[in-house]
Design a protein around this motif. Structure first.
Motif, mmCIF file in Angstrom:
data_model
loop_
_atom_site.group_PDB
_atom_site.id
_atom_site.type_symbol
_atom_site.label_atom_id
_atom_site.label_comp_id
_atom_site.label_asym_id
_atom_site.label_seq_id
_atom_site.Cartn_x
_atom_site.Cartn_y
_atom_site.Cartn_z
ATOM 1 N N VAL A 112 1.692 -5.402 -5.412
ATOM 2 C CA VAL A 112 2.982 -5.677 -4.793
ATOM 3 C C VAL A 112 3.327 -7.119 -5.094
ATOM 4 O O VAL A 112 2.527 -8.016 -4.866
ATOM 5 N N ASP A 113 4.504 -7.346 -5.625
ATOM 6 C CA ASP A 113 4.939 -8.696 -5.934
ATOM 7 C C ASP A 113 4.968 -9.504 -4.646
ATOM 8 O O ASP A 113 5.627 -9.133 -3.687
ATOM 9 N N GLU A 114 4.243 -10.609 -4.601
ATOM 10 C CA GLU A 114 4.166 -11.424 -3.390
ATOM 11 C C GLU A 114 5.524 -11.959 -2.960
ATOM 12 O O GLU A 114 5.699 -12.372 -1.818
ATOM 13 N N THR B 212 15.962 0.959 -3.171
ATOM 14 C CA THR B 212 16.548 2.286 -3.294
ATOM 15 C C THR B 212 15.788 3.251 -2.400
ATOM 16 O O THR B 212 14.569 3.414 -2.527
ATOM 17 N N SER B 213 16.522 3.884 -1.485
ATOM 18 C CA SER B 213 15.910 4.811 -0.538
ATOM 19 C C SER B 213 15.660 6.165 -1.207
ATOM 20 O O SER B 213 16.175 6.430 -2.296
ATOM 21 N N PRO B 214 14.896 7.042 -0.559
ATOM 22 C CA PRO B 214 14.622 8.357 -1.144
ATOM 23 C C PRO B 214 15.883 9.179 -1.430
ATOM 24 O O PRO B 214 15.891 9.991 -2.342
ATOM 25 N N ASN B 215 16.960 8.969 -0.658
ATOM 26 C CA ASN B 215 18.189 9.732 -0.914
ATOM 27 C C ASN B 215 19.060 9.107 -1.996
ATOM 28 O O ASN B 215 20.144 9.589 -2.273
ATOM 29 N N GLY B 216 18.589 8.008 -2.601
ATOM 30 C CA GLY B 216 19.308 7.387 -3.706
ATOM 31 C C GLY B 216 20.219 6.237 -3.314
ATOM 32 O O GLY B 216 20.820 5.608 -4.182
ATOM 33 N N PHE C 123 9.257 6.013 5.147
ATOM 34 C CA PHE C 123 10.123 6.050 3.976
ATOM 35 C C PHE C 123 9.457 5.328 2.812
ATOM 36 O O PHE C 123 8.902 4.247 2.980
ATOM 37 N N ASP C 124 9.519 5.941 1.638
ATOM 38 C CA ASP C 124 9.061 5.295 0.412
ATOM 39 C C ASP C 124 10.283 4.709 -0.280
ATOM 40 O O ASP C 124 11.178 5.443 -0.703
ATOM 41 N N ILE C 125 10.311 3.399 -0.367
ATOM 42 C CA ILE C 125 11.455 2.673 -0.913
ATOM 43 C C ILE C 125 11.053 2.065 -2.250
ATOM 44 O O ILE C 125 10.066 1.339 -2.340
ATOM 45 N N ARG C 126 11.817 2.364 -3.283
ATOM 46 C CA ARG C 126 11.589 1.758 -4.599
ATOM 47 C C ARG C 126 12.308 0.417 -4.617
ATOM 48 O O ARG C 126 13.416 0.298 -4.112
ATOM 49 N N PHE C 127 11.664 -0.617 -5.169
ATOM 50 C CA PHE C 127 12.280 -1.937 -5.173
ATOM 51 C C PHE C 127 12.107 -2.633 -6.519
ATOM 52 O O PHE C 127 11.187 -2.341 -7.276
ATOM 53 N N THR C 128 13.024 -3.538 -6.799
ATOM 54 C CA THR C 128 12.918 -4.458 -7.929
ATOM 55 C C THR C 128 13.348 -5.831 -7.433
ATOM 56 O O THR C 128 14.215 -5.940 -6.563
ATOM 57 N N TRP D 185 4.254 -1.845 6.812
ATOM 58 C CA TRP D 185 4.520 -1.516 5.410
ATOM 59 C C TRP D 185 3.238 -1.636 4.595
ATOM 60 O O TRP D 185 2.313 -2.341 4.950
ATOM 61 N N SER D 186 3.224 -0.874 3.523
ATOM 62 C CA SER D 186 2.118 -0.933 2.570
ATOM 63 C C SER D 186 2.676 -0.634 1.193
ATOM 64 O O SER D 186 3.815 -0.201 1.056
ATOM 65 N N ARG D 187 1.865 -0.855 0.218
ATOM 66 C CA ARG D 187 2.339 -0.639 -1.144
ATOM 67 C C ARG D 187 1.881 0.696 -1.699
ATOM 68 O O ARG D 187 0.888 1.265 -1.245
ATOM 69 N N LYS D 188 2.632 1.166 -2.649
ATOM 70 C CA LYS D 188 2.256 2.328 -3.448
ATOM 71 C C LYS D 188 2.478 1.929 -4.900
ATOM 72 O O LYS D 188 3.142 0.933 -5.171
ATOM 73 N N PRO D 189 1.954 2.684 -5.841
ATOM 74 C CA PRO D 189 2.170 2.330 -7.253
ATOM 75 C C PRO D 189 3.654 2.366 -7.639
ATOM 76 O O PRO D 189 4.484 2.952 -6.940
ATOM 77 N N ASN D 190 3.948 1.745 -8.755
ATOM 78 C CA ASN D 190 5.278 1.790 -9.381
ATOM 79 C C ASN D 190 6.376 1.151 -8.536
ATOM 80 O O ASN D 190 7.468 1.699 -8.399
ATOM 81 N N ASN D 191 6.103 -0.019 -7.969
ATOM 82 C CA ASN D 191 7.100 -0.766 -7.188
ATOM 83 C C ASN D 191 7.682 0.052 -6.039
ATOM 84 O O ASN D 191 8.897 0.111 -5.851
ATOM 85 N N VAL D 192 6.815 0.680 -5.277
ATOM 86 C CA VAL D 192 7.242 1.451 -4.110
ATOM 87 C C VAL D 192 6.603 0.844 -2.862
ATOM 88 O O VAL D 192 5.407 0.564 -2.847
ATOM 89 N N LEU D 193 7.423 0.632 -1.848
ATOM 90 C CA LEU D 193 6.940 0.192 -0.539
ATOM 91 C C LEU D 193 7.023 1.377 0.407
ATOM 92 O O LEU D 193 8.048 2.047 0.477
#
Length: 143
Positions: free
Chosen positions: A39-41, A130-134, A114-119, A96-104
């Motif tokens: 996870v990017d600090e 980006t939330s699961p519903n897009g 909720f699994d949130i994709r982030f950049t 919160w915790s991290r998951k692979p591929n830039n997902v919190l």
């Protein structure tokens, strides 16, 4: 011929040493509880998203502020600002915790995970979530 081989060898060693030092200067990624989990600090801190609806004096600004702490806890506060002033802040705590591929993975309670994709921008001042519903929100760093 021997001179060309020596030059190639010296050049190869120089490239290897350059790559070695540039890799060692790379910033480590740190996740909750100090884990090096990818996870990017720069996620850690407070972020704000604003959505403004209406025009001229008839606008309503919806504000979403989210804070990620290094220990894996955080909170979200939402409120709006309009012609009548600011509404009371609504605060919700989460872990919160991290998951692979830039997902919190954000857990508000047992039934709301909720699994949130982030950049994050290169400067670290902007983050898109980006939330699961897009639904995508762009946040700016508050601190």
């Amino acid at each position: 011929m021997k001179t060309i081989n020596i030059q190639r060898t010296v050049c190869s060693i120089a490239v290897f040493v350059f790559m070695l030092f540039t890799q060692s200067c790379k910033k480590d990624n740190v996740g909750p509880n100090g884990s090096n989990g990818g996870v990017d600090e720069r996620v850690i801190g407070s972020w704000q998203h604003q959505e403004i609806l209406g025009e001229r004096e008839f606008t309503q600004t919806f504000v979403d502020e989210i804070t990620f702490r290094a220990d894996g806890t955080g909170f979200e506060e939402t409120f709006d600002i309009g012609s009548a002033g600011q509404s009371p802040r609504q605060r919700v705590n989460f872990t919160w915790s991290r998951k692979p591929n830039n997902v919190l993975s954000i857990r508000f309670d047992a039934n709301n995970v909720f699994d949130i994709r982030f950049t994050i921008t290169d400067s670290g001042e902007g983050m898109a979530m980006t939330s699961p519903n897009g639904t995508r929100k762009v946040f700016t760093r508050m601190n």
